[in-house]
Design an enzyme around this catalytic site. Structure first.
Site, PDB file in Angstrom:
ATOM      1  N   CYS A   1       0.805  -1.215   0.000  1.00  0.00           N
ATOM      2  CA  CYS A   1       0.000   0.000   0.000  1.00  0.00           C
ATOM      3  C   CYS A   1       0.840   1.268   0.000  1.00  0.00           C
ATOM      4  O   CYS A   1       0.310   2.354  -0.224  1.00  0.00           O
ATOM      5  CB  CYS A   1      -0.925  -0.046   1.192  1.00  0.00           C
ATOM      6  SG  CYS A   1      -1.726  -1.662   1.332  1.00  0.00           S
TER       7      CYS A   1
ATOM      8  N   HIS B   1      -3.282   6.443   4.001  1.00  0.00           N
ATOM      9  CA  HIS B   1      -3.654   5.141   3.454  1.00  0.00           C
ATOM     10  C   HIS B   1      -4.909   4.650   4.171  1.00  0.00           C
ATOM     11  O   HIS B   1      -4.996   4.704   5.396  1.00  0.00           O
ATOM     12  CB  HIS B   1      -2.495   4.160   3.639  1.00  0.00           C
ATOM     13  CG  HIS B   1      -2.870   2.750   3.296  1.00  0.00           C
ATOM     14  ND1 HIS B   1      -3.573   2.430   2.152  1.00  0.00           N
ATOM     15  CD2 HIS B   1      -2.667   1.585   3.963  1.00  0.00           C
ATOM     16  CE1 HIS B   1      -3.764   1.122   2.124  1.00  0.00           C
ATOM     17  NE2 HIS B   1      -3.247   0.591   3.211  1.00  0.00           N
TER      18      HIS B   1
ATOM     19  N   ASN C   1      -9.920  -1.320   1.881  1.00  0.00           N
ATOM     20  CA  ASN C   1      -8.493  -1.096   1.608  1.00  0.00           C
ATOM     21  C   ASN C   1      -8.194  -1.466   0.153  1.00  0.00           C
ATOM     22  O   ASN C   1      -8.182  -2.644  -0.199  1.00  0.00           O
ATOM     23  CB  ASN C   1      -7.680  -1.957   2.578  1.00  0.00           C
ATOM     24  CG  ASN C   1      -6.179  -1.796   2.406  1.00  0.00           C
ATOM     25  OD1 ASN C   1      -5.718  -1.194   1.443  1.00  0.00           O
ATOM     26  ND2 ASN C   1      -5.426  -2.350   3.329  1.00  0.00           N
TER      27      ASN C   1
HETATM   28  N1  ACO Z   1     -15.358 -11.625  11.417  1.00  0.00           N
HETATM   29  C1  ACO Z   1     -15.550 -12.068  12.655  1.00  0.00           C
HETATM   30  N2  ACO Z   1     -14.560 -12.458  13.457  1.00  0.00           N
HETATM   31  C2  ACO Z   1     -13.307 -12.351  12.979  1.00  0.00           C
HETATM   32  C3  ACO Z   1     -13.028 -11.867  11.683  1.00  0.00           C
HETATM   33  C4  ACO Z   1     -14.125 -11.487  10.892  1.00  0.00           C
HETATM   34  N3  ACO Z   1     -14.000 -11.009   9.633  1.00  0.00           N
HETATM   35  N4  ACO Z   1     -11.706 -11.874  11.499  1.00  0.00           N
HETATM   36  C5  ACO Z   1     -11.151 -12.334  12.618  1.00  0.00           C
HETATM   37  N5  ACO Z   1     -12.126 -12.621  13.521  1.00  0.00           N
HETATM   38  C6  ACO Z   1     -11.969 -13.138  14.870  1.00  0.00           C
HETATM   39  C7  ACO Z   1     -10.652 -13.824  15.080  1.00  0.00           C
HETATM   40  O1  ACO Z   1     -10.705 -15.146  14.607  1.00  0.00           O
HETATM   41  C8  ACO Z   1     -10.518 -13.751  16.579  1.00  0.00           C
HETATM   42  O2  ACO Z   1     -11.299 -14.772  17.152  1.00  0.00           O
HETATM   43  P1  ACO Z   1     -10.763 -15.586  18.426  1.00  0.00           P
HETATM   44  O3  ACO Z   1     -10.578 -14.543  19.506  1.00  0.00           O
HETATM   45  O4  ACO Z   1     -11.858 -16.545  18.683  1.00  0.00           O
HETATM   46  O5  ACO Z   1      -9.462 -16.186  17.988  1.00  0.00           O
HETATM   47  C9  ACO Z   1     -11.182 -12.418  16.931  1.00  0.00           C
HETATM   48  O6  ACO Z   1     -11.976 -12.065  15.787  1.00  0.00           O
HETATM   49  C10 ACO Z   1     -10.211 -11.301  17.234  1.00  0.00           C
HETATM   50  O7  ACO Z   1      -9.204 -11.343  16.257  1.00  0.00           O
HETATM   51  P2  ACO Z   1      -8.022 -10.345  16.308  1.00  0.00           P
HETATM   52  O8  ACO Z   1      -7.124 -10.620  15.166  1.00  0.00           O
HETATM   53  O9  ACO Z   1      -7.449 -10.302  17.685  1.00  0.00           O
HETATM   54  O10 ACO Z   1      -8.777  -8.981  16.071  1.00  0.00           O
HETATM   55  P3  ACO Z   1      -8.196  -7.524  16.098  1.00  0.00           P
HETATM   56  O11 ACO Z   1      -8.892  -6.736  17.122  1.00  0.00           O
HETATM   57  O12 ACO Z   1      -6.713  -7.498  16.073  1.00  0.00           O
HETATM   58  O13 ACO Z   1      -8.715  -6.988  14.688  1.00  0.00           O
HETATM   59  C11 ACO Z   1      -7.844  -6.546  12.500  1.00  0.00           C
HETATM   60  C12 ACO Z   1      -8.254  -7.608  13.513  1.00  0.00           C
HETATM   61  C13 ACO Z   1      -9.087  -5.741  12.104  1.00  0.00           C
HETATM   62  C14 ACO Z   1      -7.291  -7.234  11.282  1.00  0.00           C
HETATM   63  C15 ACO Z   1      -6.804  -5.587  13.159  1.00  0.00           C
HETATM   64  O14 ACO Z   1      -5.752  -6.346  13.733  1.00  0.00           O
HETATM   65  C16 ACO Z   1      -6.234  -4.655  12.168  1.00  0.00           C
HETATM   66  O15 ACO Z   1      -6.902  -3.766  11.709  1.00  0.00           O
HETATM   67  N6  ACO Z   1      -4.947  -4.799  11.812  1.00  0.00           N
HETATM   68  C17 ACO Z   1      -4.356  -4.069  10.756  1.00  0.00           C
HETATM   69  C18 ACO Z   1      -4.479  -4.920   9.550  1.00  0.00           C
HETATM   70  C19 ACO Z   1      -4.458  -4.123   8.289  1.00  0.00           C
HETATM   71  O16 ACO Z   1      -4.872  -3.005   8.200  1.00  0.00           O
HETATM   72  N7  ACO Z   1      -3.970  -4.751   7.275  1.00  0.00           N
HETATM   73  C20 ACO Z   1      -3.854  -4.096   6.044  1.00  0.00           C
HETATM   74  C21 ACO Z   1      -3.297  -5.009   5.157  1.00  0.00           C
HETATM   75  S1  ACO Z   1      -2.440  -4.391   3.808  1.00  0.00           S
HETATM   76  C22 ACO Z   1      -1.968  -2.850   4.014  1.00  0.00           C
HETATM   77  O17 ACO Z   1      -2.787  -1.982   4.037  1.00  0.00           O
HETATM   78  C23 ACO Z   1      -0.598  -2.551   4.141  1.00  0.00           C
END
Ligand code: ACO
Length: 325
Positions: A112, A252, A282
């Protein structure tokens, strides 16, 4: 001096809402909205591919710049979801747009942050020769990610953004750019299968490994906030400005919570931070040029405004650019 002559953007028509995703994977609108701020995203039609999205955005930017294809001197495409594996999407763009036999190249794999890196490369090319450079950020992520992995699939959307840059004139001056990389953090966001380390095999294809994006969401979150805010402050200091001088921040668009945390760290009010992640998700390297185009076309940017761009991406890369309108 390097200027931006025109802005462009494009999103496909098909809307994929959180409720639509809830019919495909075990998720809810509430989970996606509270964790990411995303309500819906656009997905390309079955008969569209990366080049189609890139072409639409490029045509808008070229029209905005008042230039025809024969007046473009170089094309750079930033993408992690190229039209084909080889050759680069940029070479296919040259033919599709009907440009002369100009140099073209992709900046691929830098996620990104790729588009801000690409405008930095364009700036150095323009400093060397008085060229008009078309710089596109495009992703068609919906076709290359796993539709079974709820932890990553719901985050992304398809789209494209573009600018035409030149030595002078135009709508904004690209004042400065800073970018950086920490390759030791490559493993927090990576798609491993398909390269020489893990070539495609029948087994890997059957297991869906070619679509498995390995992401340590919380590490990405932390690094994104830290790097996007620090690089923005570093750049502001370098150009002799403060956060109070910034009229609009176009960050971003990965996640509303990341954007809010960056805004908080920078001490910038919410109404000076551009947001469209709720509508598009995204879109990878496209989010910043797409946001810039929307903000400019929608009247959120006026003459005299200082606009800061900032992004992070797989690599781990980060970058910031300052535009003086
Ligand atoms: N729907 C429902 N539940 C979900 C989903 C979903 N789509 N995805 C994950 N879960 C669950 C997980 O399995 C986990 O369950 P568990 O506790 O039973 O194991 C629970 O939700 C919590 O998961 P976490 O990963 O701890 O959730 P978190 O609060 O960290 O949120 C997220 C996840 C949204 C991905 C966050 O970490 C985040 O925003 N990170 C940044 C990621 C990002 O922006 N990536 C961009 C990629 S590319 C780029 O832009 C460079």
């Amino acid at each position: 001096m390097t200027s931006v002559l025109g802005f462009g953007g494009y999103v496909p028509e098909r809307v994929m809402t959180n409720a639509d995703w809830a019919e495909v994977v075990d998720t809810t609108d509430e989970w996606i909205t509270t964790r990411t701020g995303i309500k819906e995203r656009r997905f390309a039609a079955d008969d569209q591919s990366t080049l189609d999205l890139a072409e639409e955005a490029a045509l808008v930017a070229m029209k905005d710049a008042g230039l025809g294809p024969d007046e473009i001197d170089e094309i750079i495409v930033a993408t992690d979801t190229p039209e084909v594996y080889t050759p680069d999407t940029a070479s296919l763009m040259q033919d599709r747009l009907g440009c002369r036999n100009i140099p073209t190249y992709d900046l691929g794999g830098s996620g990104c942050a790729g588009w801000i890196q690409a405008i930095d490369v364009a700036r150095s090319r323009i400093a060397f020769e008085p060229k008009r450079v078309l710089v596109v950020g495009v992703e068609l992520i919906s076709r290359l990610i796993s539709w079974e992995d709820r932890t990553t699939a719901v985050l992304f959307g398809d789209g494209a953004g573009a600018v035409v840059m030149a030595r002078e004139g135009g709508k904004a001056e690209l004042v400065d750019v800073i970018s950086g990389t920490d390759g030791s953090k490559a493993d927090i966001l990576t798609l491993q299968t398909g390269g020489t380390r893990h070539p495609f095999t029948v087994e890997s294809a059957a297991a869906g490994d070619h679509q498995r994006l390995d992401m340590d969401g919380q590490a990405v979150f932390r690094e994104a906030v830290r790097r996007m805010s620090s690089v923005t402050l570093e750049l502001l200091e370098r150009i002799g400005k403060g956060i109070e001088d910034v009229d609009l921040l176009v960050p971003h668009q990965a996640n509303k919570r990341i954007i809010d945390a960056v805004g908080h760290k920078l001490g910038i009010d919410e109404d000076r931070v551009f947001i469209n992640v709720d509508r598009y998700g995204n879109t990878g390297s496209a989010t910043v040029p797409l946001g810039l185009w929307e903000a400019h076309a929608g009247g959120q940017i006026r003459d005299g405004d200082l606009v800061m761009l900032t992004a992070f991406g797989a690599g781990f890369h980060w970058a910031s650019a300052a535009l003086q309108f």
